[in-house]
Design a protein around this motif. Structure first.
Motif, mmCIF file in Angstrom:
data_model
loop_
_atom_site.group_PDB
_atom_site.id
_atom_site.type_symbol
_atom_site.label_atom_id
_atom_site.label_comp_id
_atom_site.label_asym_id
_atom_site.label_seq_id
_atom_site.Cartn_x
_atom_site.Cartn_y
_atom_site.Cartn_z
ATOM 1 N N MET A 45 0.813 -1.215 0.000
ATOM 2 C CA MET A 45 0.000 0.000 0.000
ATOM 3 C C MET A 45 0.850 1.269 0.000
ATOM 4 O O MET A 45 0.365 2.351 -0.326
ATOM 5 C CB MET A 45 -0.958 -0.001 1.191
ATOM 6 N N THR A 46 2.129 1.141 0.361
ATOM 7 C CA THR A 46 3.028 2.307 0.351
ATOM 8 C C THR A 46 3.679 2.522 -1.008
ATOM 9 O O THR A 46 4.381 3.521 -1.201
ATOM 10 C CB THR A 46 4.143 2.143 1.404
ATOM 11 N N LYS A 47 3.452 1.611 -1.924
ATOM 12 C CA LYS A 47 4.150 1.667 -3.217
ATOM 13 C C LYS A 47 3.899 2.971 -3.978
ATOM 14 O O LYS A 47 4.853 3.573 -4.498
ATOM 15 C CB LYS A 47 3.776 0.461 -4.064
ATOM 16 N N PRO A 48 2.654 3.466 -4.078
ATOM 17 C CA PRO A 48 2.459 4.744 -4.783
ATOM 18 C C PRO A 48 3.253 5.894 -4.159
ATOM 19 O O PRO A 48 3.817 6.725 -4.881
ATOM 20 C CB PRO A 48 0.953 4.970 -4.670
ATOM 21 N N ALA A 49 3.308 5.933 -2.836
ATOM 22 C CA ALA A 49 4.090 6.988 -2.175
ATOM 23 C C ALA A 49 5.569 6.800 -2.454
ATOM 24 O O ALA A 49 6.306 7.779 -2.651
ATOM 25 C CB ALA A 49 3.821 6.971 -0.669
ATOM 26 N N TYR A 50 6.022 5.535 -2.476
ATOM 27 C CA TYR A 50 7.433 5.276 -2.765
ATOM 28 C C TYR A 50 7.788 5.740 -4.172
ATOM 29 O O TYR A 50 8.844 6.350 -4.384
ATOM 30 C CB TYR A 50 7.759 3.795 -2.611
ATOM 31 N N VAL A 51 6.922 5.460 -5.139
ATOM 32 C CA VAL A 51 7.174 5.889 -6.517
ATOM 33 C C VAL A 51 7.284 7.410 -6.583
ATOM 34 O O VAL A 51 8.157 7.960 -7.277
ATOM 35 C CB VAL A 51 6.073 5.366 -7.460
ATOM 36 N N GLU A 52 6.415 8.097 -5.838
ATOM 37 C CA GLU A 52 6.504 9.566 -5.789
ATOM 38 C C GLU A 52 7.827 10.001 -5.160
ATOM 39 O O GLU A 52 8.445 10.978 -5.598
ATOM 40 C CB GLU A 52 5.319 10.136 -5.009
ATOM 41 N N TYR A 54 10.604 8.327 -5.220
ATOM 42 C CA TYR A 54 11.645 8.050 -6.215
ATOM 43 C C TYR A 54 11.703 9.166 -7.248
ATOM 44 O O TYR A 54 12.777 9.705 -7.557
ATOM 45 C CB TYR A 54 11.376 6.702 -6.885
ATOM 46 N N LYS A 55 10.538 9.531 -7.777
ATOM 47 C CA LYS A 55 10.500 10.566 -8.812
ATOM 48 C C LYS A 55 10.934 11.927 -8.277
ATOM 49 O O LYS A 55 11.468 12.760 -9.030
ATOM 50 C CB LYS A 55 9.090 10.651 -9.398
ATOM 51 N N ALA A 56 10.721 12.152 -6.980
ATOM 52 C CA ALA A 56 11.117 13.421 -6.363
ATOM 53 C C ALA A 56 12.596 13.452 -5.993
ATOM 54 O O ALA A 56 13.090 14.473 -5.496
ATOM 55 C CB ALA A 56 10.263 13.681 -5.124
ATOM 56 N N TYR A 67 26.820 8.538 -10.348
ATOM 57 C CA TYR A 67 26.101 7.359 -10.837
ATOM 58 C C TYR A 67 24.591 7.610 -10.871
ATOM 59 O O TYR A 67 23.811 6.663 -10.895
ATOM 60 C CB TYR A 67 26.436 6.143 -9.977
ATOM 61 N N GLY A 68 24.213 8.877 -10.864
ATOM 62 C CA GLY A 68 22.817 9.252 -11.008
ATOM 63 C C GLY A 68 22.073 9.505 -9.723
ATOM 64 O O GLY A 68 20.888 9.865 -9.746
ATOM 65 N N GLY A 69 22.730 9.301 -8.571
ATOM 66 C CA GLY A 69 22.068 9.528 -7.284
ATOM 67 C C GLY A 69 21.997 10.995 -6.924
ATOM 68 O O GLY A 69 22.513 11.860 -7.636
ATOM 69 N N GLY A 70 21.381 11.264 -5.795
ATOM 70 C CA GLY A 70 21.254 12.647 -5.351
ATOM 71 C C GLY A 70 22.550 13.245 -4.853
ATOM 72 O O GLY A 70 22.727 14.465 -4.884
ATOM 73 N N GLY A 127 10.137 3.826 -11.237
ATOM 74 C CA GLY A 127 10.273 4.388 -9.900
ATOM 75 C C GLY A 127 10.070 3.385 -8.784
ATOM 76 O O GLY A 127 9.909 3.765 -7.620
ATOM 77 N N GLU A 128 10.095 2.092 -9.102
ATOM 78 C CA GLU A 128 9.815 1.054 -8.112
ATOM 79 C C GLU A 128 11.071 0.395 -7.557
ATOM 80 O O GLU A 128 10.993 -0.476 -6.684
ATOM 81 C CB GLU A 128 8.934 -0.034 -8.736
#
Length: 436
Positions: A45-52, A54-56, A67-70, A127-128
């Motif tokens: 159930m947390t997956k949609p928030a996790y994808v957000e 990731y995208k953020a 290597y593409g990280g923050g 984003g998963e």
């Protein structure tokens, strides 16, 4: 000259942005997900928030920018983590485990491995992507992981074996409490796995690290049901002649799996500590609001009574203490190549235990009403109880690491005060791993 505790404009923006995510995206799903009886469904159930997240740029914010990280600093990571932990430290743990699972690749991996695994982690269009940290093993006799560096051959210490067979390692054994079974009990995308590559020697020389990838044949997962951090995934993992490519062996970790464990749990120490600060902050703000609005049968709100004011004042001060020690430990990591085996352990031990006490003090202020589920204190107490126990338990290994360093005849007791680099080596391990 001053020591400046003021956040920069960039750090204030980071704090604001992550707080907005936590309150607007994460918070609306937490209550229902935490209450879901099936722990795997709750995690899903947390997956949609996790994808957000990731995208953020939140989910992989700690990975190196090349290597593409923050590429954010450890201090910035702690500032951001507090805002998520106030809402749910279990979800924050999912993000943290991306670092626990993939930072060892950055520290000990080859350039090819960094390009492959870190690059994939930071470029997932869905984003998963999840990283995983797989070290702990099930309790038993003998088994468990707290004394992973015991100077005795198998069966003492880590029991998961990896035997080289051609161009693969054949892995057998069990892990318990690793960071994730993945979204569907097929494992995370990739992460660090601590294995025993030499069963005939002790834990300071017989351990190594492999990258374990999703859907590896011979590996099965079972999502664990927990009282706290229910929105983080932990698993039992069984390896039955699982074959992992030899190219997944982290070269810098060969015979140094013990140092990977110690460095990793020191790196995450300030994050666990700030999670405790977040829990205490949530309880404190709720208790303060309650005290200002409830009379408990008197003629004025209980905030006007000395005991209530004194207790909440002490709690507020301890939260500040915990936050600044966490900032300090993170700053030490930034200054010393992400090594803080002593300071990180001290920070995690003291802050997580102090903040648990603060949460309970806030419940005493609210009284019996703090026990009603809808008021939220029960969840906070459950979450706060996790923090001293997990992530390298305070009693299991964190205090032992501190003990090992302090027992060194060459240890400088003023080193931390003077901001000197306290080197942690194999000679600091093994202390008290053999009873008597």
């Amino acid at each position: 000259m001053t020591i400046d505790f003021t956040m920069s404009d960039e750090q204030k923006k980071l704090q604001y942005d992550v707080r907005a995510f936590a309150e607007n995206v994460l918070k609306p799903i937490v209550a229902a997900a935490d209450a879901e009886p099936d722990p795997l469904k709750g995690f899903q159930m947390t997956k949609p928030a996790y994808v957000e997240a990731y995208k953020a740029g939140i989910a992989m914010c700690m990975l190196p920018a090349e290597y593409g990280g923050g590429g954010i600093s450890c201090v910035d990571l702690v500032i951001a983590a507090e805002e998520i932990c106030v809402v749910d430290p279990g979800f924050a743990c999912t993000v943290l485990c991306n670092g626990l699972g993939l930072m060892p690749v950055a520290w000990y991996g080859s350039e090819e491995q960094k390009q492959k695994f870190l690059g994939a982690a930071t470029s997932d269009p869905t984003g998963e992507y999840l990283g995983g940290w797989t070290a702990s093993e099930p309790p038993g006799n003998p088994s468990g992981t707290a004394n992973f560096d015991i100077p005795l051959p198998r069966p003492a210490g880590v029991g998961l074996t990896a035997e080289l067979d051609g161009d693969h390692y054949v892995v057998n054994g069990r892990k318990y409490w690793p960071s994730s079974a993945g979204w569907d009990e097929r494992g995370v995308n990739a992460g660090t796995l601590i294995v025993r590559t030499d069963p005939n020697v002790g834990g300071t020389s017989g351990l190594s690290a492999l990258v374990l990838e999703r859907d590896t044949p011979g590996v099965t997962y079972r999502h664990l049901d927990k009282t706290g951090h229910r929105l983080a995934s932990n698993a039992e993992i069984v390896f039955e002649n699982a074959r992992i490519p030899a190219t997944n062996l982290l070269p810098g970790a060969v015979g140094n799996g013990d140092l990977v464990i110690n460095r990793n749990f020191a790196w995450s120490g300030p994050v666990a500590a700030i999670a405790a600060v977040g829990m205490a902050r949530a309880a404190y703000e709720m208790a303060l609001d309650f005290a200002k609005g409830n009379t408990a049968g008197a003629l004025k709100p209980i905030m006007g009574f000395q005991n209530v004011g004194y207790v909440l004042g002490d709690v507020a001060a301890k939260i500040e203490m915990g936050r600044y020690f966490s900032w300090r430990a993170a700053d030490y990591l930034d200054k010393h190549d992400q090594h803080a085996e002593l300071v990180g352990a001290m920070n995690k031990i003291q802050v997580t235990e102090l903040m648990f006490e603060c949460v309970y003090k806030c419940m005493q202020i609210v009284g019996v009403n703090s026990l009603e589920t809808k008021n939220g204190f029960g969840k906070i107490l459950r979450e706060a109880s996790v923090l001293p126990i997990y992530d390298g338990g305070n009693m299991g290994m964190q205090r032992r690491r501190v003990h090992g360093i302090l027992a060194d005849p060459l240890f400088n007791p003023r080193a931390i005060m003077e901001d000197d680099y306290v080197v942690f080596g194999k000679h600091h391990e093994e202390i008290d791993t053999i009873a008597g």
